[in-house]
Design a protein around this motif. Structure first.
Motif, PDB file in Angstrom:
ATOM      1  N   PRO A   1       0.832  -1.209   0.000  1.00  0.00           N
ATOM      2  CA  PRO A   1       0.000   0.000   0.000  1.00  0.00           C
ATOM      3  C   PRO A   1       0.869   1.262   0.000  1.00  0.00           C
ATOM      4  CG  PRO A   1      -0.966  -1.634   1.429  1.00  0.00           C
ATOM      5  CD  PRO A   1       0.359  -2.192   0.996  1.00  0.00           C
ATOM      6  N   HIS A   2       0.313   2.352  -0.480  1.00  0.00           N
ATOM      7  CA  HIS A   2       1.068   3.543  -0.863  1.00  0.00           C
ATOM      8  C   HIS A   2       1.959   4.131   0.216  1.00  0.00           C
ATOM      9  CE1 HIS A   2      -2.656   4.077  -3.648  1.00  0.00           C
ATOM     10  NE2 HIS A   2      -1.858   3.123  -4.078  1.00  0.00           N
ATOM     11  N   TYR A   3       1.436   4.251   1.431  1.00  0.00           N
ATOM     12  CA  TYR A   3       2.216   4.911   2.485  1.00  0.00           C
ATOM     13  C   TYR A   3       3.522   4.176   2.766  1.00  0.00           C
ATOM     14  CZ  TYR A   3      -1.497   8.168   3.951  1.00  0.00           C
ATOM     15  OH  TYR A   3      -2.423   9.174   4.003  1.00  0.00           O
ATOM     16  N   VAL A  28       2.677   8.958  -0.874  1.00  0.00           N
ATOM     17  CA  VAL A  28       1.427   9.706  -0.750  1.00  0.00           C
ATOM     18  C   VAL A  28       1.669  11.207  -0.760  1.00  0.00           C
ATOM     19  CG1 VAL A  28      -0.550  10.181   0.752  1.00  0.00           C
ATOM     20  CG2 VAL A  28       0.232   7.828   0.407  1.00  0.00           C
ATOM     21  N   TYR A  29       2.765  11.650  -0.161  1.00  0.00           N
ATOM     22  CA  TYR A  29       3.047  13.089  -0.135  1.00  0.00           C
ATOM     23  C   TYR A  29       4.528  13.319  -0.408  1.00  0.00           C
ATOM     24  CZ  TYR A  29       4.120  11.945   4.784  1.00  0.00           C
ATOM     25  OH  TYR A  29       4.608  11.380   5.944  1.00  0.00           O
ATOM     26  N   THR A  30       4.815  14.444  -1.019  1.00  0.00           N
ATOM     27  CA  THR A  30       6.154  14.679  -1.563  1.00  0.00           C
ATOM     28  C   THR A  30       7.238  14.736  -0.495  1.00  0.00           C
ATOM     29  OG1 THR A  30       5.733  17.069  -1.563  1.00  0.00           O
ATOM     30  CG2 THR A  30       5.304  15.864  -3.618  1.00  0.00           C
ATOM     31  N   LYS A  31       6.900  15.147   0.704  1.00  0.00           N
ATOM     32  CA  LYS A  31       7.919  15.256   1.750  1.00  0.00           C
ATOM     33  C   LYS A  31       8.556  13.893   2.026  1.00  0.00           C
ATOM     34  CE  LYS A  31       8.672  17.153   6.383  1.00  0.00           C
ATOM     35  NZ  LYS A  31       8.023  17.832   7.539  1.00  0.00           N
ATOM     36  N   GLN A  32       7.733  12.833   2.143  1.00  0.00           N
ATOM     37  CA  GLN A  32       8.280  11.507   2.415  1.00  0.00           C
ATOM     38  C   GLN A  32       8.994  10.947   1.187  1.00  0.00           C
ATOM     39  OE1 GLN A  32       4.398   8.629   1.459  1.00  0.00           O
ATOM     40  NE2 GLN A  32       5.458   8.387   3.370  1.00  0.00           N
ATOM     41  N   VAL A  33       8.539  11.321   0.001  1.00  0.00           N
ATOM     42  CA  VAL A  33       9.185  10.859  -1.222  1.00  0.00           C
ATOM     43  C   VAL A  33      10.545  11.532  -1.393  1.00  0.00           C
ATOM     44  CG1 VAL A  33       9.011  10.889  -3.746  1.00  0.00           C
ATOM     45  CG2 VAL A  33       7.038  10.230  -2.363  1.00  0.00           C
ATOM     46  N   ARG A  34      10.647  12.790  -1.014  1.00  0.00           N
ATOM     47  CA  ARG A  34      11.928  13.485  -1.090  1.00  0.00           C
ATOM     48  C   ARG A  34      12.964  12.797  -0.199  1.00  0.00           C
ATOM     49  NH1 ARG A  34      12.359  17.963  -3.526  1.00  0.00           N
ATOM     50  NH2 ARG A  34      10.143  18.465  -3.304  1.00  0.00           N
ATOM     51  N   GLY A  86      -4.506   7.366   1.124  1.00  0.00           N
ATOM     52  CA  GLY A  86      -3.925   8.692   0.963  1.00  0.00           C
ATOM     53  C   GLY A  86      -4.505   9.501  -0.166  1.00  0.00           C
ATOM     54  N   GLY A  87      -5.585   9.029  -0.761  1.00  0.00           N
ATOM     55  CA  GLY A  87      -6.217   9.735  -1.858  1.00  0.00           C
ATOM     56  C   GLY A  87      -7.065   8.781  -2.670  1.00  0.00           C
ATOM     57  N   GLY A  88      -7.594   9.279  -3.772  1.00  0.00           N
ATOM     58  CA  GLY A  88      -8.475   8.466  -4.606  1.00  0.00           C
ATOM     59  C   GLY A  88      -7.944   8.299  -6.008  1.00  0.00           C
ATOM     60  N   VAL A  89      -8.697   8.772  -6.998  1.00  0.00           N
ATOM     61  CA  VAL A  89      -8.338   8.549  -8.386  1.00  0.00           C
ATOM     62  C   VAL A  89      -6.981   9.163  -8.741  1.00  0.00           C
ATOM     63  CG1 VAL A  89      -9.634  10.601  -9.180  1.00  0.00           C
ATOM     64  CG2 VAL A  89      -9.175   8.704 -10.768  1.00  0.00           C
ATOM     65  N   LEU A  90      -6.606  10.258  -8.100  1.00  0.00           N
ATOM     66  CA  LEU A  90      -5.325  10.893  -8.418  1.00  0.00           C
ATOM     67  C   LEU A  90      -4.139  10.074  -7.921  1.00  0.00           C
ATOM     68  CD1 LEU A  90      -6.105  14.644  -7.611  1.00  0.00           C
ATOM     69  CD2 LEU A  90      -5.893  13.589  -9.871  1.00  0.00           C
ATOM     70  N   ILE A  91      -4.292   9.422  -6.781  1.00  0.00           N
ATOM     71  CA  ILE A  91      -3.176   8.702  -6.169  1.00  0.00           C
ATOM     72  C   ILE A  91      -3.145   7.235  -6.579  1.00  0.00           C
ATOM     73  CG2 ILE A  91      -4.238   7.878  -4.013  1.00  0.00           C
ATOM     74  CD1 ILE A  91      -0.888   9.708  -4.178  1.00  0.00           C
ATOM     75  N   ASN A  92      -4.286   6.692  -6.997  1.00  0.00           N
ATOM     76  CA  ASN A  92      -4.353   5.273  -7.322  1.00  0.00           C
ATOM     77  C   ASN A  92      -4.357   5.021  -8.826  1.00  0.00           C
ATOM     78  OD1 ASN A  92      -5.134   2.514  -7.703  1.00  0.00           O
ATOM     79  ND2 ASN A  92      -6.014   2.482  -5.675  1.00  0.00           N
ATOM     80  N   GLN A  93      -5.312   5.608  -9.528  1.00  0.00           N
ATOM     81  CA  GLN A  93      -5.454   5.299 -10.951  1.00  0.00           C
ATOM     82  C   GLN A  93      -4.607   6.195 -11.866  1.00  0.00           C
ATOM     83  OE1 GLN A  93      -8.421   5.360  -8.932  1.00  0.00           O
ATOM     84  NE2 GLN A  93      -8.292   3.121  -8.878  1.00  0.00           N
ATOM     85  N   CYS A  94      -4.462   7.467 -11.535  1.00  0.00           N
ATOM     86  CA  CYS A  94      -3.887   8.429 -12.485  1.00  0.00           C
ATOM     87  C   CYS A  94      -2.395   8.720 -12.387  1.00  0.00           C
ATOM     88  CB  CYS A  94      -4.640   9.760 -12.372  1.00  0.00           C
ATOM     89  SG  CYS A  94      -6.244   9.748 -13.193  1.00  0.00           S
ATOM     90  N   PRO A  95      -1.629   8.099 -11.502  1.00  0.00           N
ATOM     91  CA  PRO A  95      -0.197   8.416 -11.504  1.00  0.00           C
ATOM     92  C   PRO A  95       0.481   8.250 -12.862  1.00  0.00           C
ATOM     93  CG  PRO A  95      -0.730   7.228  -9.503  1.00  0.00           C
ATOM     94  CD  PRO A  95      -1.979   7.219 -10.358  1.00  0.00           C
TER      95      PRO A  95
END
Length: 327
Positions: free
Chosen positions: A15-17, A41-47, A117-126
């Motif tokens: 899962p994303h987190y 899920v959020y750019t801070k953790q990805v950075r 952590g989100g819906g269509v933007l975080i799951n389907q549309c990356p």
């Protein structure tokens, strides 16, 4: 497993987190990493994940399998070569991500702020959010988005989004997506001052101006004249290798030093766009990129605090299991 010394690389499909913390553990163990989308899920953790990857010296890829699609590879090549001239407008309507309520009910983590952590933007549309910036070679400079949360389904995250973006060169763009529309559409249109390209239904259409619109407009004195336009016939591009192609490229990068088609560090770009769309909706205002990552994290945590993820998980674990149809 990370510390066993028996593996060289891992593919993270949790899962994303969990993507960034698992990746950091793998890098610390000296492993190469291939993560599923989204980068997190959020750019801070990805950075933080990207910094760990850089410090490790290991190969780091992300499963942006649509970068292997020859249609989008050709689109990127045509734009980079100047065939379209300066980009003026992008439009992507991607509404063929239909998902029923049964899909969302299939897991307690789905469609919740705390679980997904989100819906269509975080799951389907990356994939589309990545291709949107990858093909045209630039990120938006600011975004105004309208996300609707639980508009078509009993969920707490976004399932219908319309966003307007502006680019550093003055170009504009629109992005429309939903999981509640059938039949859906997948149409990506890019217009420049030398023509227009449309990618839809697995095909590419290319209209090429004989001269740039800007130059035509300078010399033209006929009120209703328009630039001469040619429809360019493009040969078939072949099938997309998608996941197989990404995994082969990742393997080749480790074994032979082949450049990665989808470097993991670039996962933050599409995520920045989706984070900005959320933030624009939450603040009911324009959001400039780069945005305040601490502000986004605070706003996300407010929604996590009220998420029903934990309650749904408890209900599902307490539900009786029907074994009457099993043998």
């Amino acid at each position: 497993m990370y510390e066993s010394g028996l593996v060289d690389a891992v593919m993270i499909a949790t899962p994303h987190y969990d993507h960034p913390p698992e990746a950091r553990k793998a890098f610390a163990a000296g492993l190469h990493v291939l993560i599923e989308k989204p980068a997190g899920v959020y750019t801070k953790q990805v950075r933080q994940m990207n910094e760990a990857a850089a410090a490790s010296g290991r190969k780091f890829g992300i499963v942006y399998n649509q970068r292997m699609n020859p249609l989008y590879v050709k689109l990127r090549e045509l734009i980079a070569s100047g065939e379209l001239g300066e980009i003026r407008r992008t439009n992507w309507i991607i509404t063929n991500w239909y998902r029923s309520q049964a899909y969302y009910d299939s897991g307690s983590w789905r469609a919740t702020w705390a679980g997904e952590g989100g819906g269509v933007l975080i799951n389907q549309c990356p994939h589309q959010l990545d291709l949107w910036q990858w093909t045209i070679g630039m990120m938006p400079s600011r975004i105004r988005a309208f996300c609707h949360f639980g508009k078509h389904r009993d969920i707490e995250v976004e399932d219908d989004v319309t966003a307007y973006v502006e680019y550093p060169n003055g170009a504009t763009g629109v992005f429309v997506t939903t999981t509640g529309e059938a039949p859906g559409t997948n149409r990506f249109e890019v217009s420049g001052d030398r023509g227009k390209i449309v990618v839809e239904n697995g095909n590419m259409q290319f209209w090429r101006l004989r001269e740039s619109e800007r130059e035509f407009n300078k010399r033209n004195h006929v009120p209703f004249a328009a630039p001469e336009c040619w429809k360019v016939e493009l040969p078939p591009f072949g099938r997309s290798p998608e996941h197989v192609g990404i995994m082969q490229n990742f393997t080749d990068a480790i074994r032979h030093g082949t450049p990665l088609v989808a470097p993991g560090e670039e996962g933050i770009r599409g995520l920045s766009i989706s984070n900005a769309m959320h933030l624009s909706t939450w603040l009911d205002d324009w959001v400039d990129l780069p945005f305040d990552e601490d502000l986004y994290e605070r706003e996300l945590n407010r929604r996590i605090a009220g998420s029903r993820h934990s309650k749904r998980a408890e209900l599902q674990s307490a539900a009786p299991v029907d074994l009457s149809g099993t043998h």
